[in-house]
Design a protein around this motif. Structure first.
Motif, PDB file in Angstrom:
ATOM      1  N   VAL A  51       0.751  -0.832  -0.049  1.00 50.62           N
ATOM      2  CA  VAL A  51       0.089  -0.002  -0.147  1.00 50.62           C
ATOM      3  C   VAL A  51       0.876   1.496   0.004  1.00 50.62           C
ATOM      4  N   HIS A  52       2.042   1.314   0.774  1.00 50.40           N
ATOM      5  CA  HIS A  52       3.028   2.261   0.858  1.00 50.40           C
ATOM      6  C   HIS A  52       3.393   2.845  -0.554  1.00 50.40           C
ATOM      7  N   THR A  53       3.367   1.816  -1.607  1.00 49.56           N
ATOM      8  CA  THR A  53       3.953   2.178  -2.646  1.00 49.56           C
ATOM      9  C   THR A  53       2.927   3.016  -3.506  1.00 49.56           C
ATOM     10  N   TYR A  54       1.832   3.103  -3.130  1.00 47.82           N
ATOM     11  CA  TYR A  54       0.595   4.012  -3.755  1.00 47.82           C
ATOM     12  C   TYR A  54       0.386   5.137  -2.634  1.00 47.82           C
ATOM     13  N   PRO A  55       0.944   5.998  -2.656  1.00 42.84           N
ATOM     14  CA  PRO A  55       0.839   7.239  -1.625  1.00 42.84           C
ATOM     15  C   PRO A  55      -0.707   7.693  -1.733  1.00 42.84           C
ATOM     16  N   GLU A  56      -1.285   7.868  -2.968  1.00 44.33           N
ATOM     17  CA  GLU A  56      -2.507   8.254  -2.878  1.00 44.33           C
ATOM     18  C   GLU A  56      -3.905   7.404  -2.266  1.00 44.33           C
ATOM     19  N   LEU A  57      -3.282   6.188  -2.497  1.00 46.37           N
ATOM     20  CA  LEU A  57      -4.425   5.352  -2.091  1.00 46.37           C
ATOM     21  C   LEU A  57      -3.933   4.953  -0.615  1.00 46.37           C
ATOM     22  N   GLU A  58      -2.974   5.111  -0.204  1.00 48.24           N
ATOM     23  CA  GLU A  58      -2.698   4.870   1.194  1.00 48.24           C
ATOM     24  C   GLU A  58      -3.117   6.088   1.852  1.00 48.24           C
ATOM     25  N   GLU A  59      -3.304   7.311   1.590  1.00 46.12           N
ATOM     26  CA  GLU A  59      -3.785   8.348   1.922  1.00 46.12           C
ATOM     27  C   GLU A  59      -5.352   8.114   2.175  1.00 46.12           C
ATOM     28  N   GLN A  60      -6.180   7.654   1.175  1.00 46.48           N
ATOM     29  CA  GLN A  60      -7.346   7.350   1.049  1.00 46.48           C
ATOM     30  C   GLN A  60      -7.830   6.375   2.396  1.00 46.48           C
ATOM     31  N   ILE A  61      -7.016   5.332   2.275  1.00 45.86           N
ATOM     32  CA  ILE A  61      -7.071   4.246   3.510  1.00 45.86           C
ATOM     33  C   ILE A  61      -6.941   4.746   4.961  1.00 45.86           C
ATOM     34  N   HIS A  62      -6.038   5.906   5.082  1.00 46.56           N
ATOM     35  CA  HIS A  62      -5.917   6.374   6.283  1.00 46.56           C
ATOM     36  C   HIS A  62      -7.276   7.044   6.718  1.00 46.56           C
ATOM     37  N   ALA A  63      -7.458   8.000   5.571  1.00 50.22           N
ATOM     38  CA  ALA A  63      -8.748   8.938   5.852  1.00 50.22           C
ATOM     39  C   ALA A  63     -10.034   7.977   6.140  1.00 50.22           C
ATOM     40  N   GLU A  88     -20.765   3.448   4.299  1.00 43.63           N
ATOM     41  CA  GLU A  88     -20.667   2.452   3.371  1.00 43.63           C
ATOM     42  C   GLU A  88     -20.760   3.086   1.879  1.00 43.63           C
ATOM     43  N   ARG A  89     -21.923   3.807   1.879  1.00 44.93           N
ATOM     44  CA  ARG A  89     -22.304   4.590   0.417  1.00 44.93           C
ATOM     45  C   ARG A  89     -21.004   5.360  -0.108  1.00 44.93           C
ATOM     46  N   GLU A  90     -20.557   6.310   0.733  1.00 43.58           N
ATOM     47  CA  GLU A  90     -19.337   6.897   0.225  1.00 43.58           C
ATOM     48  C   GLU A  90     -17.914   6.118   0.165  1.00 43.58           C
ATOM     49  N   ASP A  91     -17.755   5.260   0.753  1.00 49.88           N
ATOM     50  CA  ASP A  91     -16.574   4.471   0.393  1.00 49.88           C
ATOM     51  C   ASP A  91     -16.665   3.167  -0.192  1.00 49.88           C
ATOM     52  N   ALA A  92     -17.721   2.768  -0.690  1.00 49.06           N
ATOM     53  CA  ALA A  92     -17.872   1.565  -1.341  1.00 49.06           C
ATOM     54  C   ALA A  92     -16.808   1.465  -2.564  1.00 49.06           C
ATOM     55  N   GLN A  93     -16.410   2.320  -3.296  1.00 53.64           N
ATOM     56  CA  GLN A  93     -15.461   2.329  -4.423  1.00 53.64           C
ATOM     57  C   GLN A  93     -14.230   2.139  -3.915  1.00 53.64           C
ATOM     58  N   LEU A  94     -13.824   2.869  -2.781  1.00 55.74           N
ATOM     59  CA  LEU A  94     -12.522   2.396  -2.112  1.00 55.74           C
ATOM     60  C   LEU A  94     -12.439   1.110  -1.880  1.00 55.74           C
ATOM     61  N   ARG A  95     -13.434   0.523  -0.988  1.00 55.83           N
ATOM     62  CA  ARG A  95     -13.299  -0.823  -0.463  1.00 55.83           C
ATOM     63  C   ARG A  95     -13.354  -1.728  -1.533  1.00 55.83           C
ATOM     64  N   ASP A  96     -13.833  -1.169  -2.686  1.00 53.90           N
ATOM     65  CA  ASP A  96     -13.755  -2.275  -3.846  1.00 53.90           C
ATOM     66  C   ASP A  96     -12.409  -2.582  -4.368  1.00 53.90           C
ATOM     67  N   HIS A  97     -11.471  -1.900  -4.161  1.00 54.66           N
ATOM     68  CA  HIS A  97      -9.966  -1.970  -4.601  1.00 54.66           C
ATOM     69  C   HIS A  97      -9.764  -3.101  -3.801  1.00 54.66           C
ATOM     70  N   PRO A  98      -9.046  -4.155  -4.664  1.00 58.71           N
ATOM     71  CA  PRO A  98      -8.432  -5.299  -4.197  1.00 58.71           C
ATOM     72  C   PRO A  98      -7.602  -5.245  -2.878  1.00 58.71           C
ATOM     73  N   LEU A  99      -6.450  -4.243  -3.208  1.00 60.50           N
ATOM     74  CA  LEU A  99      -5.436  -4.081  -2.291  1.00 60.50           C
ATOM     75  C   LEU A  99      -5.987  -3.411  -1.026  1.00 60.50           C
ATOM     76  N   VAL A 100      -6.844  -2.550  -1.145  1.00 58.44           N
ATOM     77  CA  VAL A 100      -7.634  -1.962   0.195  1.00 58.44           C
ATOM     78  C   VAL A 100      -8.247  -3.123   0.922  1.00 58.44           C
ATOM     79  N   ARG A 101      -9.106  -3.870   0.141  1.00 55.79           N
ATOM     80  CA  ARG A 101      -9.829  -5.141   0.881  1.00 55.79           C
ATOM     81  C   ARG A 101      -8.838  -5.943   1.678  1.00 55.79           C
TER      82      ARG A 101
END
Length: 136
Positions: A51-63, A88-101
């Motif tokens: 996750v750390h190799t994707y700074p933008e994704l990492e920031e979204q996960i932390h938020a 659940e509604r707002e973050d559905a797309q984020l949680r659909d990312h395989p690395l985030v899951r």
């Protein structure tokens, strides 16, 4: 935790609670070592590095984790059902990312170890938490 971090922890702990019992400190250090070699911790660290190799994704996960923490610790200030639904509604797309899951699942597995340890200790010593027994 590095050697400097351990010294700082011990200094803070000794100011708050007096000198820690040597047996407890030994057991704590053994527990920390066991955590570090556990499959759950190893998996969490592996995914965390990815996750750390994707700074933008990492920031979204932390938020997301921050919002989740704030909702869980709102102590009745929020409607938990409504807030959970909104997240659940707002973050559905984020949680659909395989690395985030994968990251969230690894974090949850690791946190469950902490929960198990805390409850095991509380249930096996004479410490009054009667107000909490109905929640589990």
């Amino acid at each position: 935790m590095g050697e400097t971090d351990n010294k700082e922890h011990n200094l803070i702990y000794s100011h708050v609670a007096g000198k820690p019992d040597a047996r407890i400190e030994r057991a704590l250090n053994e527990l920390i070592d066991a955590f570090r070699v556990s499959d759950e911790y190893q998996k969490y660290q592996e995914i965390r590095k990815k996750v750390h190799t994707y700074p933008e994704l990492e920031e979204q996960i932390h938020a997301y984790r921050k919002k989740n923490y704030e909702v869980q610790n709102s102590a009745g200030k929020l409607d938990l059902y409504e807030e959970t639904e909104r997240m659940e509604r707002e973050d559905a797309q984020l949680r659909d990312h395989p690395l985030v899951r994968e990251y969230l699942a690894a974090e949850l597995a690791f946190c469950r170890i902490f929960k198990h340890i805390n409850w095991s200790i509380i249930q096996n010593i004479d410490f009054d938490v009667g107000f909490m027994l109905d929640t589990e």
